[in-house]
Design a protein around this motif. Structure first.
Motif, PDB file in Angstrom:
ATOM      1  N   TRP A 220      35.608  57.333  37.642  1.00  0.00           N
ATOM      2  CA  TRP A 220      35.772  58.689  38.125  1.00  0.00           C
ATOM      3  C   TRP A 220      37.256  58.927  38.363  1.00  0.00           C
ATOM      4  CZ3 TRP A 220      32.380  62.515  38.005  1.00  0.00           C
ATOM      5  CH2 TRP A 220      31.017  62.200  37.923  1.00  0.00           C
ATOM      6  N   GLN A 221      37.796  59.905  37.657  1.00  0.00           N
ATOM      7  CA  GLN A 221      39.233  60.172  37.697  1.00  0.00           C
ATOM      8  C   GLN A 221      39.512  61.501  38.396  1.00  0.00           C
ATOM      9  OE1 GLN A 221      41.419  58.026  36.454  1.00  0.00           O
ATOM     10  NE2 GLN A 221      43.344  59.157  36.491  1.00  0.00           N
ATOM     11  N   ALA A 304      45.587  51.641  38.291  1.00  0.00           N
ATOM     12  CA  ALA A 304      44.316  52.307  38.583  1.00  0.00           C
ATOM     13  C   ALA A 304      44.241  53.664  37.899  1.00  0.00           C
ATOM     14  CB  ALA A 304      44.155  52.469  40.095  1.00  0.00           C
ATOM     15  N   PHE A 305      45.352  54.388  37.856  1.00  0.00           N
ATOM     16  CA  PHE A 305      45.414  55.698  37.201  1.00  0.00           C
ATOM     17  C   PHE A 305      45.058  55.557  35.724  1.00  0.00           C
ATOM     18  CE2 PHE A 305      46.660  59.891  36.222  1.00  0.00           C
ATOM     19  CZ  PHE A 305      46.999  60.572  37.382  1.00  0.00           C
ATOM     20  N   ALA A 306      45.516  54.473  35.107  1.00  0.00           N
ATOM     21  CA  ALA A 306      45.280  54.247  33.681  1.00  0.00           C
ATOM     22  C   ALA A 306      43.873  53.755  33.379  1.00  0.00           C
ATOM     23  CB  ALA A 306      46.292  53.242  33.140  1.00  0.00           C
ATOM     24  N   GLY A 307      43.165  53.283  34.426  1.00  0.00           N
ATOM     25  CA  GLY A 307      41.839  52.720  34.190  1.00  0.00           C
ATOM     26  C   GLY A 307      41.873  51.298  33.691  1.00  0.00           C
ATOM     27  N   HIS A 308      43.013  50.613  33.880  1.00  0.00           N
ATOM     28  CA  HIS A 308      43.126  49.221  33.473  1.00  0.00           C
ATOM     29  C   HIS A 308      42.486  48.322  34.522  1.00  0.00           C
ATOM     30  CE1 HIS A 308      46.912  50.282  30.927  1.00  0.00           C
ATOM     31  NE2 HIS A 308      45.800  50.470  30.259  1.00  0.00           N
ATOM     32  N   THR A 309      41.885  47.238  34.069  1.00  0.00           N
ATOM     33  CA  THR A 309      41.281  46.294  34.994  1.00  0.00           C
ATOM     34  C   THR A 309      42.364  45.475  35.675  1.00  0.00           C
ATOM     35  OG1 THR A 309      41.039  44.678  33.206  1.00  0.00           O
ATOM     36  CG2 THR A 309      39.155  46.106  33.668  1.00  0.00           C
ATOM     37  N   THR A 310      42.106  45.082  36.908  1.00  0.00           N
ATOM     38  CA  THR A 310      43.062  44.269  37.653  1.00  0.00           C
ATOM     39  C   THR A 310      43.011  42.845  37.140  1.00  0.00           C
ATOM     40  OG1 THR A 310      42.724  45.630  39.613  1.00  0.00           O
ATOM     41  CG2 THR A 310      43.756  43.485  39.941  1.00  0.00           C
ATOM     42  N   VAL A 324      46.079  43.312  45.929  1.00  0.00           N
ATOM     43  CA  VAL A 324      46.785  44.597  45.943  1.00  0.00           C
ATOM     44  C   VAL A 324      46.184  45.498  44.869  1.00  0.00           C
ATOM     45  CG1 VAL A 324      49.019  45.738  45.773  1.00  0.00           C
ATOM     46  CG2 VAL A 324      48.872  43.445  46.729  1.00  0.00           C
ATOM     47  N   LYS A 325      45.213  46.294  45.263  1.00  0.00           N
ATOM     48  CA  LYS A 325      44.546  47.196  44.341  1.00  0.00           C
ATOM     49  C   LYS A 325      44.640  48.616  44.881  1.00  0.00           C
ATOM     50  CE  LYS A 325      41.099  43.710  43.057  1.00  0.00           C
ATOM     51  NZ  LYS A 325      39.660  43.376  43.015  1.00  0.00           N
ATOM     52  N   ALA A 326      44.791  49.557  43.981  1.00  0.00           N
ATOM     53  CA  ALA A 326      44.852  50.967  44.389  1.00  0.00           C
ATOM     54  C   ALA A 326      43.451  51.560  44.358  1.00  0.00           C
ATOM     55  CB  ALA A 326      45.780  51.736  43.460  1.00  0.00           C
ATOM     56  N   SER A 327      43.166  52.425  45.317  1.00  0.00           N
ATOM     57  CA  SER A 327      41.862  53.077  45.410  1.00  0.00           C
ATOM     58  C   SER A 327      41.902  54.440  44.739  1.00  0.00           C
ATOM     59  CB  SER A 327      41.458  53.235  46.876  1.00  0.00           C
ATOM     60  OG  SER A 327      42.323  54.182  47.506  1.00  0.00           O
ATOM     61  N   ILE A 328      40.747  55.073  44.666  1.00  0.00           N
ATOM     62  CA  ILE A 328      40.684  56.413  44.103  1.00  0.00           C
ATOM     63  C   ILE A 328      41.471  57.401  44.965  1.00  0.00           C
ATOM     64  CG2 ILE A 328      38.567  57.079  45.317  1.00  0.00           C
ATOM     65  CD1 ILE A 328      37.705  58.506  42.718  1.00  0.00           C
ATOM     66  N   HIS A 329      41.603  57.093  46.245  1.00  0.00           N
ATOM     67  CA  HIS A 329      42.398  57.951  47.133  1.00  0.00           C
ATOM     68  C   HIS A 329      43.891  57.848  46.790  1.00  0.00           C
ATOM     69  CE1 HIS A 329      38.780  58.585  49.486  1.00  0.00           C
ATOM     70  NE2 HIS A 329      38.606  57.273  49.535  1.00  0.00           N
ATOM     71  N   ASP A 330      44.333  56.643  46.419  1.00  0.00           N
ATOM     72  CA  ASP A 330      45.725  56.480  45.997  1.00  0.00           C
ATOM     73  C   ASP A 330      45.993  57.270  44.713  1.00  0.00           C
ATOM     74  OD1 ASP A 330      46.402  54.631  48.072  1.00  0.00           O
ATOM     75  OD2 ASP A 330      45.319  53.078  46.962  1.00  0.00           O
TER      76      ASP A 330
END
Length: 363
Positions: A220-221, A304-310, A324-330
């Protein structure tokens, strides 16, 4: 006449030893016999390619089908165990020579890379089906061309503005074209993600779109309220048959395809020669957005914006990357700064417009 005693017959072990001795004198090994037997049972390219095509995903089939068809046309009656690596390399040179010259063409290297990948996919299935041993996998030995460094870069604000203005003032459906450009610039999605959008994939309340992209990934973007409303309006004025149908459509209700993108950039390149010279395409918008996000909100948010896996800790230089992962809120916060519009999921960090980069420039 007396019957020969059982002791006068050679034992099974003696027979095996005699057979091995004979094969040794003939210069043949048991492995050679098994190999010949397997080779005789191996299917032809014309027989096996359709079976593999049915087993792979639609995306893989679409990418590899032209090269499998080329193999089947060149070697329809040959068994998959027959060709040598040298013969495959000869076909690779034919693929390179006959590659379609596009705006971003690089001498047929990409076509050869896809041909080798298609051949390796075919032989990987043959291994899994126990039709060949790994040592008989001819495609593994075929060299892929070294991938050149990408020539794509982030577009400047003035360049992006000119592209949007040209799309809005030329062509037979500027409303559709500007919607496409804004969708790709806001979400950094790939063409496949946009083409896969359905009416039910738009959440106007939380300003989100559900992107389904290559490799079976989905997310979900966040999108701006303006874009969410534009997508809803597009669906209302060009209604689909149902919520599962393609969202992006022509005025007559027919869904768009990759061809719309090709025509769009050809037209923009005709109006802006520097676009044609540099081979600028939709993917440059992805570079533009992700570069801006990384510069202003850091690598984790851009990822996260790009949809790449960590990446896992084992594949990354730092174990910290696991945490260190970005959330949908970030992502929503970065988007709000990018577009200059508030977003329901954005963190309250004061004025997001005070970031160092330039925000999105629209018409």
């Amino acid at each position: 006449m007396t019957e020969p005693s059982a002791a006068s017959y050679p034992s099974q072990g003696e027979e095996v030893a005699a057979a091995k001795l004979l094969l040794t004198k003939l210069g043949i090994s048991v492995a050679d016999l098994l190999k010949e037997s397997a080779a005789a049972d191996a299917p032809t390219f014309a027989e096996y390619i359709p079976a593999v095509a049915r087993a792979v995903s639609p995306g893989t089939r679409r990418a590899y089908q032209p090269y499998w068809r080329f193999l089947a046309d060149c070697w329809p009656t040959r068994r998959i165990t027959d060709p040598t690596p040298t013969e495959f390399e000869e076909l690779a040179e034919q693929v390179k020579a006959n590659a379609i010259i596009r705006r971003n063409s690089r001498g047929g290297r990409s076509a050869v890379e896809h041909f080798v990948a298609a051949a390796r996919c075919l032989y990987r299935h043959a291994e899994n089906d126990r039709l060949i041993h790994r040592a008989e996998n001819r495609a593994i030995e075929v060299r892929k061309p070294r991938r050149l460094a990408s020539q794509r870069r982030a577009l400047r604000v003035t360049e992006l503005s000119l592209i949007n203005r040209t799309a809005a003032t030329t062509g037979n459906d500027p409303e559709l074209d500007t919607l496409l450009l804004r969708l790709h610039t806001e979400t950094a999605c790939r063409r496949g993600g946009a083409l896969a959008l359905r009416p039910k994939d738009v959440d106007p309340d939380l300003c989100l779109v559900h992107l389904r992209e290559k490799g079976g990934t989905s997310r979900w973007q966040p999108v701006s309220p303006t874009l969410a409303c534009a997508l809803i309006a597009h669906d209302e004025t060009r209604p689909a048959e149902n919520a599962e149908a393609t969202l992006l459509r022509y005025r007559n209700g027919r869904p768009i395809t990759h061809r719309r993108y090709d025509h769009l950039w050809l037209r923009i390149g005709h109006e802006l020669p520097w676009v044609a010279r540099q081979g600028i395409s939709t993917h440059w918008l992805r570079h533009t957005t992700l570069t801006w996000v990384e510069r202003n909100f850091g690598y984790a948010t851009a990822q996260a914006f790009a949809g790449h896996t960590t990446p896992s800790a084992a594949s990354h230089s730092s174990t910290t990357a696991t945490y260190v992962k970005a959330s949908i809120h970030d992502v929503a916060t970065a988007l709000a700064a990018l577009t200059g519009e508030p977003h329901p999921l954005a963190e309250d960090i004061g004025s997001t417009a005070t970031t160092s980069g330039d925000g999105m420039v629209w018409l």
